[in-house]
Scaffold this motif. Structure first.
Motif, mmCIF file in Angstrom:
data_model
loop_
_atom_site.group_PDB
_atom_site.id
_atom_site.type_symbol
_atom_site.label_atom_id
_atom_site.label_comp_id
_atom_site.label_asym_id
_atom_site.label_seq_id
_atom_site.Cartn_x
_atom_site.Cartn_y
_atom_site.Cartn_z
ATOM 1 N N VAL A 17 5.978 44.264 -6.244
ATOM 2 C CA VAL A 17 4.764 44.158 -5.352
ATOM 3 C C VAL A 17 4.532 42.455 -5.166
ATOM 4 N N LEU A 18 4.623 41.965 -6.406
ATOM 5 C CA LEU A 18 4.600 40.392 -6.518
ATOM 6 C C LEU A 18 5.480 39.700 -5.745
ATOM 7 N N ILE A 19 6.680 40.198 -6.320
ATOM 8 C CA ILE A 19 8.138 39.516 -5.339
ATOM 9 C C ILE A 19 8.067 39.888 -4.082
ATOM 10 N N SER A 20 7.436 41.010 -3.486
ATOM 11 C CA SER A 20 7.513 41.004 -2.091
ATOM 12 C C SER A 20 6.891 40.321 -1.247
ATOM 13 N N PRO A 79 6.653 34.371 0.070
ATOM 14 C CA PRO A 79 6.770 33.774 1.428
ATOM 15 C C PRO A 79 8.204 33.789 1.204
ATOM 16 N N GLY A 80 9.079 33.965 2.229
ATOM 17 C CA GLY A 80 10.402 33.722 2.334
ATOM 18 C C GLY A 80 11.239 34.241 3.832
ATOM 19 N N PRO A 81 12.424 34.495 3.897
ATOM 20 C CA PRO A 81 13.082 34.751 5.087
ATOM 21 C C PRO A 81 12.697 36.090 5.624
ATOM 22 N N ALA A 82 12.730 37.096 4.563
ATOM 23 C CA ALA A 82 12.100 38.450 5.075
ATOM 24 C C ALA A 82 10.953 38.535 5.623
ATOM 25 N N MET A 83 9.961 37.863 5.066
ATOM 26 C CA MET A 83 8.314 38.004 5.368
ATOM 27 C C MET A 83 8.505 36.918 6.889
ATOM 28 N N ALA A 84 9.075 35.943 7.031
ATOM 29 C CA ALA A 84 9.102 35.367 8.340
ATOM 30 C C ALA A 84 9.669 36.294 9.461
ATOM 31 N N LEU A 85 10.690 36.811 9.139
ATOM 32 C CA LEU A 85 11.380 37.761 10.271
ATOM 33 C C LEU A 85 10.557 38.927 10.758
ATOM 34 N N ILE A 86 9.688 39.567 9.503
ATOM 35 C CA ILE A 86 9.079 40.570 9.692
ATOM 36 C C ILE A 86 7.664 40.396 10.556
ATOM 37 N N LEU A 87 7.210 39.132 10.314
ATOM 38 C CA LEU A 87 5.998 38.687 10.976
ATOM 39 C C LEU A 87 6.188 38.310 12.508
ATOM 40 N N ARG A 88 7.364 37.710 12.587
ATOM 41 C CA ARG A 88 7.522 37.420 14.012
ATOM 42 C C ARG A 88 8.002 38.452 14.893
ATOM 43 N N ILE A 125 20.914 40.283 -11.140
ATOM 44 C CA ILE A 125 21.711 40.189 -12.204
ATOM 45 C C ILE A 125 20.444 39.828 -13.482
ATOM 46 N N ALA A 126 19.165 39.113 -12.973
ATOM 47 C CA ALA A 126 18.386 38.617 -13.951
ATOM 48 C C ALA A 126 17.270 39.618 -13.863
ATOM 49 N N PHE A 127 16.916 40.300 -12.867
ATOM 50 C CA PHE A 127 15.832 41.170 -12.719
ATOM 51 C C PHE A 127 16.059 42.595 -13.215
ATOM 52 N N TYR A 128 17.130 43.270 -12.909
ATOM 53 C CA TYR A 128 17.175 44.570 -13.033
ATOM 54 C C TYR A 128 17.326 45.043 -14.625
ATOM 55 N N PRO A 129 18.204 44.202 -15.314
ATOM 56 C CA PRO A 129 18.362 44.497 -16.814
ATOM 57 C C PRO A 129 17.201 44.523 -17.671
ATOM 58 N N GLN A 187 12.209 50.292 -5.461
ATOM 59 C CA GLN A 187 11.874 48.938 -5.016
ATOM 60 C C GLN A 187 12.137 49.089 -3.319
ATOM 61 N N VAL A 188 12.953 49.698 -2.892
ATOM 62 C CA VAL A 188 12.984 49.882 -1.454
ATOM 63 C C VAL A 188 11.778 50.662 -0.882
ATOM 64 N N ALA A 189 11.290 51.663 -1.528
ATOM 65 C CA ALA A 189 10.444 52.346 -1.080
ATOM 66 C C ALA A 189 8.996 51.561 -1.098
ATOM 67 N N VAL A 190 8.943 50.914 -2.176
ATOM 68 C CA VAL A 190 7.605 50.002 -2.411
ATOM 69 C C VAL A 190 7.657 48.914 -1.517
ATOM 70 N N GLU A 191 8.618 48.147 -1.203
ATOM 71 C CA GLU A 191 8.815 47.354 -0.141
ATOM 72 C C GLU A 191 8.529 47.431 1.224
ATOM 73 N N THR A 192 9.200 48.731 1.632
ATOM 74 C CA THR A 192 9.087 49.537 2.803
ATOM 75 C C THR A 192 7.720 49.657 3.169
ATOM 76 N N VAL A 193 6.916 50.259 2.183
ATOM 77 C CA VAL A 193 5.364 50.473 2.637
ATOM 78 C C VAL A 193 4.699 49.289 2.841
ATOM 79 N N LEU A 194 4.724 48.324 2.005
ATOM 80 C CA LEU A 194 4.182 47.197 1.936
ATOM 81 C C LEU A 194 4.453 46.318 3.599
ATOM 82 N N TYR A 195 5.706 46.168 3.671
ATOM 83 C CA TYR A 195 6.066 45.617 4.894
ATOM 84 C C TYR A 195 5.761 46.123 6.056
#
Length: 218
Positions: free
Chosen positions: A15-18, A21-30, A143-147, A167-175
């Protein structure tokens, strides 16, 4: 840490990572602002498909090769930066063209579609997928996150795939929630002056993100 007890911490981290701000957020908002909730759905699904593929590659150890290879990392960085620049310049062009298309702008303000707009479902899906897959930082992140959340006694590939589904389920709901909220104000965003400004701002953000990705090192 066992698998069940690690799920809440994993979900919170997602949730915090999603929300950052970043490319994904900018693309979705537009997409949501200009084409409504339904127009943003394929973009969200494309982003999440790319994310899930990166997770599977991480589980298979392939992201380690990408992160370790100077050539592979550079290629992905150039492709990712180039695509963000392309999207940003396209938004700028849309803002510029709309200055001289008063009649078309009136149709947009009335909620009608311009010729050839919005992009097709698969084109929007592809844009989301490319934005996610062409970002080498995602490989390093996986590499750093999942392990951190995979218990030592659990199979790496299957457990990573399971976490990726979460992760996909959480991000999909949020986005999609974000897209629905922005889409409700779609008529306002599609007013000619507001749309021009939105195109100009979103184009600037995407170009800036592309330049930052191009300039970043490991």
């Amino acid at each position: 840490m066992d698998l069940i007890s690690s799920l809440p911490a994993f979900a919170l981290a997602v949730v915090l990572i999603s929300a950052s701000p970043g490319p994904a957020m900018a693309l979705i908002l537009r997409r949501a602002a200009l084409h409504g909730f339904s127009g943003a759905v394929p973009t969200v699904l494309g982003l999440e498909a790319g994310l899930y593929l990166w997770a599977l590659l991480a589980a298979a150890g392939l992201t380690t090769l990408v992160a370790a290879s100077e050539v592979a990392f550079l290629i992905l960085r150039v492709v990712g930066a180039g695509f963000l620049l392309y999207l940003g310049i396209k938004a700028w062009r849309s803002a510029w063209r709309s200055r001289d298309t008063g009649k078309a702008a009136e149709k947009v303000a009335a909620g009608e579609q311009e010729p050839g707009s919005p992009p097709s479902w698969w084109r929007a899906f592809g844009e989301g997928s490319v934005v996610m897959l062409a970002n080498p930082k995602i490989a390093a992140f996986m590499i750093a996150f999942y392990p951190q959340f995979v218990p030592a006694d659990r199979p790496l590939f299957a457990t990573t795939a399971l976490f990726a589904v979460l992760q996909v389920a959480v991000e999909t709901v949020l986005y999609l929630t974000l897209a629905a909220a922005v889409g409700r104000a779609g008529a306002w965003f599609r007013r000619p002056m507001i749309r021009r400004r939105l195109d100009a701002v979103s184009g600037t953000v995407l170009v800036a993100l592309g330049l930052r990705l191009a300039a970043e090192s490991r």
